[in-house]
Write a protein that holds these residues in place. Sequence first.
Motif, PDB file in Angstrom:
ATOM      1  N   UNK A  59      20.716  10.601   0.339  1.00  0.00           N
ATOM      2  CA  UNK A  59      20.237   9.983   1.700  1.00  0.00           C
ATOM      3  C   UNK A  59      19.187   9.017   1.474  1.00  0.00           C
ATOM      4  N   UNK A  60      19.794   7.873   1.017  1.00  0.00           N
ATOM      5  CA  UNK A  60      18.870   6.648   0.617  1.00  0.00           C
ATOM      6  C   UNK A  60      17.987   6.105   1.503  1.00  0.00           C
ATOM      7  N   UNK A  61      18.128   6.299   2.935  1.00  0.00           N
ATOM      8  CA  UNK A  61      17.189   5.993   3.859  1.00  0.00           C
ATOM      9  C   UNK A  61      16.177   6.556   4.160  1.00  0.00           C
ATOM     10  N   UNK A  62      16.083   7.976   3.485  1.00  0.00           N
ATOM     11  CA  UNK A  62      15.012   8.724   3.625  1.00  0.00           C
ATOM     12  C   UNK A  62      14.532   9.646   2.394  1.00  0.00           C
ATOM     13  N   UNK A  63      15.237   9.412   1.599  1.00  0.00           N
ATOM     14  CA  UNK A  63      14.917  10.206   0.219  1.00  0.00           C
ATOM     15  C   UNK A  63      15.379   9.502  -1.002  1.00  0.00           C
ATOM     16  N   UNK A  64      14.709   9.670  -2.176  1.00  0.00           N
ATOM     17  CA  UNK A  64      15.233   9.002  -3.446  1.00  0.00           C
ATOM     18  C   UNK A  64      15.850  10.009  -4.328  1.00  0.00           C
ATOM     19  N   UNK A  65      16.246  11.137  -3.640  1.00  0.00           N
ATOM     20  CA  UNK A  65      17.200  12.044  -4.356  1.00  0.00           C
ATOM     21  C   UNK A  65      18.332  11.346  -4.877  1.00  0.00           C
ATOM     22  N   UNK A  99       0.876  -1.025   0.121  1.00  0.00           N
ATOM     23  CA  UNK A  99      -0.106   0.122  -0.009  1.00  0.00           C
ATOM     24  C   UNK A  99       0.938   1.157  -0.082  1.00  0.00           C
ATOM     25  N   UNK A 100       0.274   2.541  -0.633  1.00  0.00           N
ATOM     26  CA  UNK A 100       1.124   3.668  -0.540  1.00  0.00           C
ATOM     27  C   UNK A 100       0.179   4.782  -0.488  1.00  0.00           C
ATOM     28  N   UNK A 101       0.713   5.666   0.227  1.00  0.00           N
ATOM     29  CA  UNK A 101      -0.002   7.100   0.350  1.00  0.00           C
ATOM     30  C   UNK A 101       0.864   8.253   0.045  1.00  0.00           C
ATOM     31  N   UNK A 102       0.563   9.390  -0.263  1.00  0.00           N
ATOM     32  CA  UNK A 102       1.053  10.701  -0.277  1.00  0.00           C
ATOM     33  C   UNK A 102       0.644  11.619   0.820  1.00  0.00           C
ATOM     34  N   UNK A 107       7.672  15.866  -2.520  1.00  0.00           N
ATOM     35  CA  UNK A 107       6.662  15.297  -1.541  1.00  0.00           C
ATOM     36  C   UNK A 107       7.107  14.288  -0.883  1.00  0.00           C
ATOM     37  N   UNK A 108       6.140  13.737   0.283  1.00  0.00           N
ATOM     38  CA  UNK A 108       6.605  12.435   1.077  1.00  0.00           C
ATOM     39  C   UNK A 108       5.555  11.479   0.772  1.00  0.00           C
ATOM     40  N   UNK A 109       6.175  10.106   0.546  1.00  0.00           N
ATOM     41  CA  UNK A 109       5.358   9.110   0.319  1.00  0.00           C
ATOM     42  C   UNK A 109       5.709   8.067   1.549  1.00  0.00           C
ATOM     43  N   UNK A 110       4.536   7.362   1.684  1.00  0.00           N
ATOM     44  CA  UNK A 110       4.491   6.429   2.768  1.00  0.00           C
ATOM     45  C   UNK A 110       4.436   5.160   2.245  1.00  0.00           C
ATOM     46  N   UNK A 163       7.691   2.592   5.200  1.00  0.00           N
ATOM     47  CA  UNK A 163       8.847   3.263   4.929  1.00  0.00           C
ATOM     48  C   UNK A 163       8.568   4.698   4.388  1.00  0.00           C
ATOM     49  N   UNK A 164       8.704   5.741   5.213  1.00  0.00           N
ATOM     50  CA  UNK A 164       8.267   7.090   4.715  1.00  0.00           C
ATOM     51  C   UNK A 164       9.730   7.764   4.174  1.00  0.00           C
ATOM     52  N   UNK A 165       9.332   8.591   3.106  1.00  0.00           N
ATOM     53  CA  UNK A 165      10.436   9.226   2.280  1.00  0.00           C
ATOM     54  C   UNK A 165      10.314  10.074   1.455  1.00  0.00           C
TER      55      UNK A 165
END
Length: 214
Positions: free
Chosen positions: A124-130, A20-23, A31-34, A47-49
Amino acid sequence: MTEHPRDILADSAQNWPVAATTTPFTGNKTSVRADDVMMPDGSTARRDYQVHPGSVAVLALDERDRVVVIEQYRHPVRHKLWEIPAGLLDVPGENPLHAAQRELYEEAHTKAEDWRVLADVYTSPGGSDEAVRVFLARELSQAEGERFEVVAEEADMRLDRVPVQDLVRGVLAGRLHNTCLAVGVLALQAARAGDGVDALRPADAPWPARPFPA
Protein backbone atom coordinates in the motif's frame (compact mmCIF):
# COMPACT_ATOMS: atom_id res chain seq x y z
CA MET A 1 1.75 8.68 -24.24
CA THR A 2 5.31 7.33 -23.98
CA GLU A 3 5.91 3.79 -25.17
CA HIS A 4 8.27 1.68 -23.04
CA PRO A 5 9.95 -1.51 -24.26
CA ARG A 6 8.77 -4.36 -22.09
CA ASP A 7 12.26 -5.33 -20.95
CA ILE A 8 13.19 -1.90 -19.53
CA LEU A 9 9.92 -0.75 -17.94
CA ALA A 10 10.73 -0.46 -14.24
CA ASP A 11 9.96 1.55 -11.13
CA SER A 12 12.65 4.10 -10.30
CA ALA A 13 14.04 4.96 -6.87
CA GLN A 14 13.44 8.56 -5.80
CA ASN A 15 14.05 10.44 -2.56
CA TRP A 16 12.37 13.85 -2.46
CA PRO A 17 13.62 16.23 0.25
CA VAL A 18 11.88 16.19 3.63
CA ALA A 19 11.66 19.54 5.37
CA ALA A 20 10.52 18.09 8.72
CA THR A 21 9.56 14.73 10.18
CA THR A 22 7.93 13.43 13.36
CA THR A 23 6.91 10.02 14.69
CA PRO A 24 3.56 10.53 16.46
CA PHE A 25 3.10 6.81 17.18
CA THR A 26 5.45 3.90 17.86
CA GLY A 27 4.03 0.41 18.20
CA ASN A 28 5.44 -3.04 18.86
CA LYS A 29 6.44 -3.75 15.27
CA THR A 30 5.47 -0.67 13.27
CA SER A 31 5.20 3.08 13.71
CA VAL A 32 3.58 6.09 12.06
CA ARG A 33 5.71 8.85 10.54
CA ALA A 34 4.64 12.31 9.42
CA ASP A 35 6.89 13.89 6.77
CA ASP A 36 6.67 17.37 5.26
CA VAL A 37 7.77 16.54 1.71
CA MET A 38 9.09 19.14 -0.74
CA MET A 39 7.11 18.95 -4.00
CA PRO A 40 8.66 19.66 -7.43
CA ASP A 41 6.81 22.99 -7.59
CA GLY A 42 8.43 24.14 -4.34
CA SER A 43 5.40 23.58 -2.12
CA THR A 44 5.35 21.31 0.94
CA ALA A 45 2.86 18.46 1.53
CA ARG A 46 2.30 16.44 4.69
CA ARG A 47 2.49 12.68 4.18
CA ASP A 48 1.52 10.35 7.05
CA TYR A 49 2.45 6.69 6.63
CA GLN A 50 3.14 3.45 8.43
CA VAL A 51 6.80 2.50 8.85
CA HIS A 52 7.00 -1.27 8.42
CA PRO A 53 9.91 -3.76 8.71
CA GLY A 54 8.85 -5.68 5.61
CA SER A 55 7.33 -9.13 5.14
CA VAL A 56 7.69 -12.41 3.32
CA ALA A 57 4.99 -14.76 2.03
CA VAL A 58 5.14 -18.31 0.69
CA LEU A 59 3.07 -19.87 -2.08
CA ALA A 60 3.77 -23.49 -1.14
CA LEU A 61 2.76 -25.78 -4.01
CA ASP A 62 2.45 -29.55 -3.59
CA GLU A 63 2.72 -32.36 -6.14
CA ARG A 64 -1.05 -32.25 -6.79
CA ASP A 65 -0.95 -28.54 -7.73
CA ARG A 66 -2.51 -27.52 -4.44
CA VAL A 67 -1.47 -24.49 -2.40
CA VAL A 68 -1.02 -24.48 1.37
CA VAL A 69 -3.49 -21.91 2.72
CA ILE A 70 -4.43 -20.66 6.17
CA GLU A 71 -7.68 -19.09 7.34
CA GLN A 72 -6.96 -16.40 9.93
CA TYR A 73 -8.94 -13.63 11.62
CA ARG A 74 -7.74 -10.12 10.70
CA HIS A 75 -9.19 -7.59 13.09
CA PRO A 76 -8.62 -4.35 11.08
CA VAL A 77 -10.88 -5.63 8.27
CA ARG A 78 -13.19 -7.70 10.53
CA HIS A 79 -12.80 -10.80 8.38
CA LYS A 80 -11.36 -14.26 8.48
CA LEU A 81 -9.17 -14.31 5.38
CA TRP A 82 -7.72 -17.22 3.46
CA GLU A 83 -4.02 -16.47 3.15
CA ILE A 84 -0.69 -18.06 2.34
CA PRO A 85 1.93 -18.43 5.12
CA ALA A 86 3.55 -15.06 5.77
CA GLY A 87 5.32 -13.06 8.42
CA LEU A 88 7.41 -10.04 9.32
CA LEU A 89 11.11 -9.54 8.77
CA ASP A 90 11.69 -9.24 12.50
CA VAL A 91 15.47 -8.83 12.35
CA PRO A 92 16.96 -5.88 10.40
CA GLY A 93 18.85 -7.18 7.38
CA GLU A 94 17.40 -10.69 7.82
CA ASN A 95 17.71 -12.95 4.80
CA PRO A 96 14.15 -13.09 3.41
CA LEU A 97 14.52 -16.73 2.33
CA HIS A 98 15.36 -17.77 5.88
CA ALA A 99 12.36 -15.81 7.15
CA ALA A 100 10.09 -17.48 4.59
CA GLN A 101 11.34 -20.92 5.53
CA ARG A 102 10.67 -20.12 9.18
CA GLU A 103 7.11 -18.94 8.46
CA LEU A 104 6.30 -22.04 6.40
CA TYR A 105 7.48 -24.20 9.28
CA GLU A 106 5.73 -22.22 12.01
CA GLU A 107 2.38 -21.78 10.27
CA ALA A 108 2.10 -25.02 8.29
CA HIS A 109 4.72 -27.37 9.81
CA THR A 110 6.04 -27.81 6.28
CA LYS A 111 9.42 -27.56 4.57
CA ALA A 112 10.33 -27.23 0.91
CA GLU A 113 13.37 -28.11 -1.18
CA ASP A 114 12.85 -25.80 -4.19
CA TRP A 115 12.52 -22.03 -3.65
CA ARG A 116 12.10 -19.19 -6.15
CA VAL A 117 10.93 -15.57 -6.09
CA LEU A 118 7.45 -15.00 -7.51
CA ALA A 119 7.06 -11.26 -6.96
CA ASP A 120 8.22 -8.27 -4.93
CA VAL A 121 5.48 -5.76 -4.10
CA TYR A 122 4.70 -2.68 -2.03
CA THR A 123 1.37 -3.54 -0.44
CA SER A 124 0.00 0.00 0.00
CA PRO A 125 2.61 2.57 -1.12
CA GLY A 126 0.30 5.53 -0.57
CA GLY A 127 0.10 4.85 3.16
CA SER A 128 2.84 2.41 4.13
CA ASP A 129 6.43 1.56 3.20
CA GLU A 130 5.76 -2.17 3.66
CA ALA A 131 7.57 -4.29 1.07
CA VAL A 132 6.72 -7.98 0.62
CA ARG A 133 8.63 -10.71 -1.18
CA VAL A 134 6.40 -13.58 -2.30
CA PHE A 135 8.21 -16.89 -2.75
CA LEU A 136 7.23 -20.03 -4.62
CA ALA A 137 8.10 -23.16 -2.63
CA ARG A 138 7.92 -26.65 -4.14
CA GLU A 139 8.90 -30.22 -3.28
CA LEU A 140 7.05 -30.06 0.02
CA SER A 141 7.33 -32.42 2.96
CA GLN A 142 6.30 -32.40 6.60
CA ALA A 143 8.72 -30.61 8.91
CA GLU A 144 10.51 -32.60 11.56
CA GLY A 145 9.97 -32.22 15.29
CA GLU A 146 7.08 -30.77 17.24
CA ARG A 147 4.69 -28.22 15.81
CA PHE A 148 5.33 -24.57 16.61
CA GLU A 149 3.13 -23.36 19.47
CA VAL A 150 0.70 -20.67 18.30
CA VAL A 151 -1.10 -18.07 20.41
CA ALA A 152 -3.79 -15.36 20.15
CA GLU A 153 -5.62 -15.29 16.79
CA GLU A 154 -3.12 -17.77 15.34
CA ALA A 155 -4.48 -20.41 17.70
CA ASP A 156 -7.75 -20.26 15.73
CA MET A 157 -6.11 -20.71 12.30
CA ARG A 158 -7.42 -23.35 9.92
CA LEU A 159 -4.98 -25.07 7.55
CA ASP A 160 -5.88 -26.54 4.16
CA ARG A 161 -4.56 -27.28 0.68
CA VAL A 162 -6.53 -25.86 -2.24
CA PRO A 163 -6.01 -26.32 -6.01
CA VAL A 164 -4.40 -23.37 -7.76
CA GLN A 165 -7.32 -22.95 -10.17
CA ASP A 166 -9.82 -22.74 -7.30
CA LEU A 167 -7.80 -19.93 -5.73
CA VAL A 168 -7.53 -18.08 -9.04
CA ARG A 169 -11.28 -18.29 -9.53
CA GLY A 170 -11.84 -17.10 -5.96
CA VAL A 171 -9.62 -14.05 -6.46
CA LEU A 172 -11.25 -13.08 -9.76
CA ALA A 173 -14.74 -13.63 -8.35
CA GLY A 174 -14.05 -11.32 -5.41
CA ARG A 175 -14.29 -14.05 -2.77
CA LEU A 176 -10.61 -14.03 -1.74
CA HIS A 177 -8.97 -10.73 -0.79
CA ASN A 178 -5.58 -11.31 0.81
CA THR A 179 -2.87 -9.41 -1.09
CA CYS A 180 -0.14 -12.04 -0.89
CA LEU A 181 -2.47 -14.88 -1.88
CA ALA A 182 -3.81 -12.92 -4.86
CA VAL A 183 -0.36 -11.79 -6.02
CA GLY A 184 1.05 -15.27 -5.52
CA VAL A 185 -1.51 -17.33 -7.43
CA LEU A 186 -1.86 -14.81 -10.27
CA ALA A 187 1.93 -14.48 -10.59
CA LEU A 188 2.20 -18.27 -10.73
CA GLN A 189 -0.36 -18.42 -13.52
CA ALA A 190 1.45 -15.65 -15.39
CA ALA A 191 4.78 -17.46 -15.03
CA ARG A 192 3.28 -20.67 -16.37
CA ALA A 193 1.76 -18.83 -19.33
CA GLY A 194 5.05 -17.04 -20.03
CA ASP A 195 8.61 -18.31 -19.77
CA GLY A 196 7.79 -21.00 -17.22
CA VAL A 197 8.34 -21.41 -13.50
CA ASP A 198 11.98 -22.42 -13.98
CA ALA A 199 12.66 -18.94 -15.40
CA LEU A 200 11.64 -17.26 -12.14
CA ARG A 201 14.32 -15.41 -10.18
CA PRO A 202 16.38 -17.49 -7.73
CA ALA A 203 15.42 -17.39 -4.06
CA ASP A 204 18.47 -15.26 -3.20
CA ALA A 205 17.81 -12.62 -5.88
CA PRO A 206 18.64 -9.05 -4.75
CA TRP A 207 15.81 -7.11 -3.16
CA PRO A 208 16.57 -3.36 -3.12
CA ALA A 209 13.50 -2.58 -0.99
CA ARG A 210 14.90 -4.69 1.87
CA PRO A 211 18.63 -5.32 1.24
CA PHE A 212 20.21 -8.32 2.92
CA PRO A 213 23.77 -9.73 3.06
CA ALA A 214 24.71 -12.06 0.21
